[in-house]
Scaffold this motif. Structure first.
Motif, PDB file in Angstrom:
ATOM      1  N   ARG A  22       9.760  -4.203  -1.498  1.00  5.90           N
ATOM      2  CA  ARG A  22       8.367  -3.755  -1.329  1.00  5.90           C
ATOM      3  C   ARG A  22       7.513  -4.831  -0.672  1.00  5.90           C
ATOM      4  NH1 ARG A  22       5.965  -2.540  -6.708  1.00  5.90           N
ATOM      5  NH2 ARG A  22       4.221  -1.765  -5.456  1.00  5.90           N
ATOM      6  N   LEU A  67      -3.587 -11.962   4.586  1.00  7.81           N
ATOM      7  CA  LEU A  67      -3.104 -11.055   3.554  1.00  7.81           C
ATOM      8  C   LEU A  67      -2.960 -11.850   2.266  1.00  7.81           C
ATOM      9  CD1 LEU A  67      -1.857  -8.286   2.686  1.00  7.81           C
ATOM     10  CD2 LEU A  67       0.364  -9.226   3.387  1.00  7.81           C
ATOM     11  N   ARG A 121      -7.188  -8.983   3.399  1.00  7.23           N
ATOM     12  CA  ARG A 121      -6.662  -7.814   2.673  1.00  7.23           C
ATOM     13  C   ARG A 121      -6.063  -8.301   1.352  1.00  7.23           C
ATOM     14  NH1 ARG A 121      -2.608  -5.010   7.066  1.00  7.23           N
ATOM     15  NH2 ARG A 121      -3.785  -5.503   8.976  1.00  7.23           N
ATOM     16  N   THR A 179      -0.384 -15.382   5.113  1.00  9.25           N
ATOM     17  CA  THR A 179       0.005 -14.542   3.987  1.00  9.25           C
ATOM     18  C   THR A 179       0.028 -15.452   2.768  1.00  9.25           C
ATOM     19  OG1 THR A 179       1.339 -13.084   5.386  1.00  9.25           O
ATOM     20  CG2 THR A 179       1.747 -13.022   3.007  1.00  9.25           C
ATOM     21  N   VAL A 239      -3.518  -7.195  -1.735  1.00  6.94           N
ATOM     22  CA  VAL A 239      -2.503  -6.279  -2.248  1.00  6.94           C
ATOM     23  C   VAL A 239      -2.037  -6.809  -3.591  1.00  6.94           C
ATOM     24  CG1 VAL A 239      -0.222  -5.264  -1.908  1.00  6.94           C
ATOM     25  CG2 VAL A 239      -1.752  -5.567   0.052  1.00  6.94           C
ATOM     26  N   GLU A 240      -2.174  -6.013  -4.629  1.00 11.50           N
ATOM     27  CA  GLU A 240      -1.727  -6.397  -5.964  1.00 11.50           C
ATOM     28  C   GLU A 240      -0.469  -5.613  -6.324  1.00 11.50           C
ATOM     29  OE1 GLU A 240      -4.798  -6.056  -8.867  1.00 11.50           O
ATOM     30  OE2 GLU A 240      -6.230  -7.303  -7.749  1.00 11.50           O
ATOM     31  N   VAL A 296      -1.642 -11.624  -1.540  1.00  9.03           N
ATOM     32  CA  VAL A 296      -0.729 -10.797  -2.337  1.00  9.03           C
ATOM     33  C   VAL A 296      -0.516 -11.474  -3.687  1.00  9.03           C
ATOM     34  CG1 VAL A 296       1.365  -9.411  -2.202  1.00  9.03           C
ATOM     35  CG2 VAL A 296       0.470 -10.475  -0.124  1.00  9.03           C
ATOM     36  N   ARG A 347       5.519  -4.792   3.166  1.00 10.42           N
ATOM     37  CA  ARG A 347       4.117  -5.177   3.381  1.00 10.42           C
ATOM     38  C   ARG A 347       4.016  -6.333   4.379  1.00 10.42           C
ATOM     39  NH1 ARG A 347      -0.408  -2.268   1.485  1.00 10.42           N
ATOM     40  NH2 ARG A 347       0.150  -1.227  -0.477  1.00 10.42           N
TER      41      ARG A 347
END
Length: 296
Positions: A273, A229, A255, A133, A257-258, A231, A277
């Motif tokens: 949040r 991931l 993946r 991550t 995620v913004e 982010v 995730r």
């Protein structure tokens, strides 16, 4: 108080027992373990948690020449940048020493900023990473979008006569949104105290900055073959969001995620949040790992 030894440097780490696969949290430049307190709490029910102190931070040794550390900053900083600073390879080796000492065969790595760089390097060079991550980080190199000059000056140039607490507040201002700091004065006071207790000394911080400056895995991140991931906050004033997009493009299957309007420390500002995730991703990565082992 568990410790590992890496190239003669003693690295301290915290370990919290849990039933699931271990999750290892790796800090950003100069930051102590406090930065992950919200994420550590969120995953502790389902995972074992390891939190190393980056060398020069918290209870870990700095491993710097004593003579260099005692020099005034104007003389010390160039020496650390060019000759005596750390490298991301050094910090990845420290992480390997910690996981070996802890007897961990596979672990999910969560890294922010410099810690995300360490996680990338680790996944390329070593074989214990089960997933990555990568928060608010970059693959480095000529394609990476640099830290804006205004932010760089804010982080490294401190007003003359500033107290230690004023210095900390000044340096971390670009990492948060003004809205968050204005609405959470008591938390900001606590963060200042945590930073006084756990953050890197100035020489170690400059040595870590040398590691970041020399980092470039832009031509190798495609070798990462674990679930990843990426982010990033879209309003990151330290590591611009374009870096997260580049990472996600280059790492196979990553993946992205913004977090709209998110700061550099978006995982503090929007912890609930982010934690949702993270837990979801770790669960998916764990299932994928079990399926791979079952068919191997």
């Amino acid at each position: 108080m568990p410790r590992a030894t890496s190239d003669g440097v003693s690295i301290h780490y915290e370990r919290e027992a849990g039933d699931g696969d271990p999750v290892v949290f790796v800090q950003g430049l100069g930051y102590g373990r406090w930065m992950w307190r919200w994420q550590r709490e969120a995953v502790a029910d389902d995972h074992e948690v390891l939190a190393p102190d980056t060398r020069g931070t918290g209870r870990s040794e700095a491993g710097l020449p004593p003579v260099v550390s005692r020099l005034p900053r104007m003389l010390r900083a160039p020496l650390l940048l060019k000759l005596f600073g750390y490298s991301i390879a050094d910090l990845a080796a420290d992480l390997e020493a910690v996981l070996a000492d802890a007897g961990v065969g596979r672990a999910h790595l969560v890294g922010a900023s410099m810690g995300g760089m360490v996680a990338q390097r680790y996944a390329i060079e070593y074989d214990r990473a089960a997933s990555l991550t990568l928060c608010c980080t970059s693959h480095g190199g000529p394609d990476a979008v640099p830290v804006p000059e205004e932010t760089r000056e804010h982080i490294f140039d401190v007003p003359k006569g500033a107290t230690e607490r004023e210095t900390i507040r000044h340096r971390m201002r670009p990492a948060f949104t003004e809205r968050f700091t204005n609405r959470n004065p008591h938390l900001m006071d606590r963060i200042v105290e945590w930073r006084l207790e756990q953050d890197a000394s100035d020489p170690a911080r400059e040595a870590q900055a040398a590691a970041v400056a020399g980092f470039d895995e832009s031509d190798r991140v495609h070798r990462i073959r674990v679930p990843t991931l990426v982010v990033h906050g879209t309003a990151d004033r330290v590591v611009p969001v374009a870096n997260g997009r580049l990472l996600a493009e280059k790492i196979p299957g990553a993946r992205l995620v913004e977090f709209e309007g998110g700061s550099h420390l978006f995982f503090v500002e929007e912890a609930d949040r982010v934690n949702e995730r993270l837990r979801s991703f770790l669960a998916d990565a764990g299932r994928s790992g079990r399926r791979r082992r079952a068919t191997a």
